[in-house]
Enzyme design. Structure first.
Site, PDB file in Angstrom:
ATOM      1  N   ASP A 241       9.806   9.698  -0.061  1.00  0.00           N
ATOM      2  CA  ASP A 241       8.623  10.395  -0.573  1.00  0.00           C
ATOM      3  C   ASP A 241       7.545   9.368  -0.901  1.00  0.00           C
ATOM      4  O   ASP A 241       6.975   8.763  -0.013  1.00  0.00           O
ATOM      5  CB  ASP A 241       9.008  11.242  -1.780  1.00  0.00           C
ATOM      6  N   ARG A 297      -2.863   7.711   0.743  1.00  0.00           N
ATOM      7  CA  ARG A 297      -2.531   7.780  -0.689  1.00  0.00           C
ATOM      8  C   ARG A 297      -2.380   6.395  -1.321  1.00  0.00           C
ATOM      9  O   ARG A 297      -1.309   6.001  -1.745  1.00  0.00           O
ATOM     10  CB  ARG A 297      -1.259   8.598  -0.921  1.00  0.00           C
TER      11      ARG A 297
END
EC number: 4.2.2.2
Length: 501
Positions: A241, A297
């Site tokens: 993740d 991100r």
């Protein structure tokens, strides 16, 4: 009857206003949330400028001082964190806990295991997560007391389940090559004062959960409802993740001097646009190297205040900094090198926003950033708040110095890890601050008492201690209790019912 109802009403109203005054000022601030985040950003810039000035003044070309001064100048890089713990008179390995005095930004004052005992990890196994063996890393991190955790030798730790870390812990990998991988990796849930320093963290997979816990996401470091967190000098890659995710009202976080490579969704700050407590999320991202194989991100923000300062962004495939839910992003003195793809030149991305009418008031600022290979930053919102105008009077150091400030990003003294991990090898620390191999504790797997001071006292504060005491005062009022709010609601209902009778 009318007189009795009137008396009851007066009584209830008096009680209502008494309780209301007791909750004044009613607020929903997070623990350790700073009332003036721009002032914290200003102090970071000042710290960098002062550290660079000290380096210049102590350089051999500007001084004919003693050998100790020359040794100090060879150690200094201008990075205020590294210069703090590496360049003092003593070898860092004889005073490991000085590191706790060296954080900057919103995570300043993170104690970790400062003034606690030294716990030495001698066993790299993780055979029994529910009943860990003394001497293992898991046994150390679950203890209730403050601990400064070090490692007796180079080791590879393969976790069977997520490593749940209790408050007031430091994981200090200096002096050894420590690799952490496996299921779950590091979880910081409803805790405070955690320092994670000088670790390789990679190939983290979701874990099925144990005891009453559900399945973990496979983050490298998961920060959940936690405050006063400092992640420094780690090398991270290849997790399922995020490499670092901070959600559910986490704040007072500094992420510094790390080396990130080979990952898609690098860093998430805030999990839901509608989660109001994340408005108080405050994160400093400083002196990191965002390297090969990264996609997006770096970070991706929701709400909150994010200070991105003096980082080196050498690669991304989609975007570098993204956000939604009206976060404040303050980008200063970074180097952004865009990919060759002409559709990915923009540094910023307003995620899930249809048009600029939705995000035109979001405060996204750029100052002193260096844009390479066609990179561009789309700013928005107010030009400057009054405090930010003041902060801008202190120039962020030019992005041309990013090479110098990030030269030691990642695991300190180890090889640069462009492939995501570097094997179980160790390179001794260079510079005058080094003293490789000293564990700082006993050879056994137990605990060794260190010092006689109490937690929270400062044994070696820097020159900026008075300023930080002023900036990081604990004047924020406490959060209201739900029972008190419910009582106020019931009194209001009773008052209204009495009036209607």
């Amino acid at each position: 009857m009318l007189l009795q109802n009137f008396s009851n009403t007066i009584f209830l109203l008096c009680l209502f206003f008494t309780l209301l005054s007791a909750t004044k000022p009613l607020n929903l601030t997070l623990p350790h949330q700073h009332p003036s985040p721009d002032s914290v950003a200003l102090h970071v810039i000042r710290s960098v400028n002062e550290s660079l000035a000290r380096r210049q003044l102590s350089s051999p070309s500007s001084s004919s001082s003693s050998s100790s001064s020359s040794s100090s100048s060879s150690c200094r890089t201008g990075n205020p964190i590294d210069d703090c713990w590496r360049c003092s008179d003593a070898d860092w390995s004889t005073n490991r806990q000085r590191l706790a005095d060296c954080s900057i930004g919103f995570g300043h004052g993170t104690l970790g295991g400062k003034n606690g005992k030294i716990y030495v990890v001698t066993d790299s196994s993780d055979n029994n997560p529910t009943n860990p063996t003394p001497g293992t890393l898991r046994y150390g991190v679950i203890q209730e007391e403050p601990l400064w955790i070090v490692f007796s030798s180079n080791m590879l730790i393969r976790l069977k389940q997520e490593l749940i870390i209790n408050s007031y812990k430091t994981l200090d990998g200096r002096g050894s090559a420590v690799h952490i991988t496996g299921n779950g990796c590091l979880t910081l849930q409803y805790v405070q004062h955690i320092i994670i320093h000088n670790l390789h963290i990679y190939d983290c997979k979701p874990s099925a959960g144990f005891e009453k816990r559900g399945r973990s996401d496979g983050d490298g470091i998961s920060i959940f409802g936690s405050q006063k967190i400092w992640v420094d000098h780690c090398s991270m890659s290849h997790c399922t993740d995020g490499l670092i995710d901070a959600v559910m009202g986490s704040t007072a976080i500094t992420i510094s001097n790390n080396y990130f490579t080979h990952h898609d969704e690098v860093m998430l700050l805030g999990h839901d646009d509608n989660y109001a407590p994340d408005t108080g999320m405050q994160v400093t991202i400083a002196f990191n190297h965002f390297g090969q194989g990264l996609v997006q991100r770096m970070p991706r923000c929701r709400r909150g205040y994010i200070h991105v300062v003096n980082n080196d962004f050498t690669e991304w495939k989609m975007y570098a900094i993204g956000g939604s839910g009206n976060p404040t992003i303050n980008s200063q003195g970074n180097r952004y090198s865009a990919p060759s793809d002409p559709s990915a030149k923009e540094v910023t991305k307003r995620v899930d926003s249809k048009d600029d009418g939705e995000w035109s008031n979001w405060n996204w600022r750029t100052e002193g950033d260096l844009m390479e290979n066609g990179a561009f930053f789309v700013a928005s919102g107010e030009g400057m708040s009054s405090m930010y105008s003041k902060a801008s009077s202190v120039d962020p150091k030019a992005a041309s110095l990013v090479d110098q400030l990030t030269r030691n990003a990642g695991v300190f003294g180890g090889p640069r890890d462009d492939q995501g991990q570097s094997g179980n090898s160790y390179s001794p620390y260079g510079g005058d601050g080094g003293g490789g191999g000293s564990s700082g504790g006993s050879s056994g797997g137990g605990m060794d008492v260190m010092g006689g001071t109490t937690r929270g006292s400062s044994s070696s504060s820097g020159d900026d201690s008075n300023v930080f005491q002023m900036i990081f005062g604990s004047d924020a009022p406490s959060r209201p209790r739900l029972t008190l709010l419910f009582s106020l609601l019931m009194i209001s209902v009773l008052s209204l019912s009495t009036l209607l009778l």
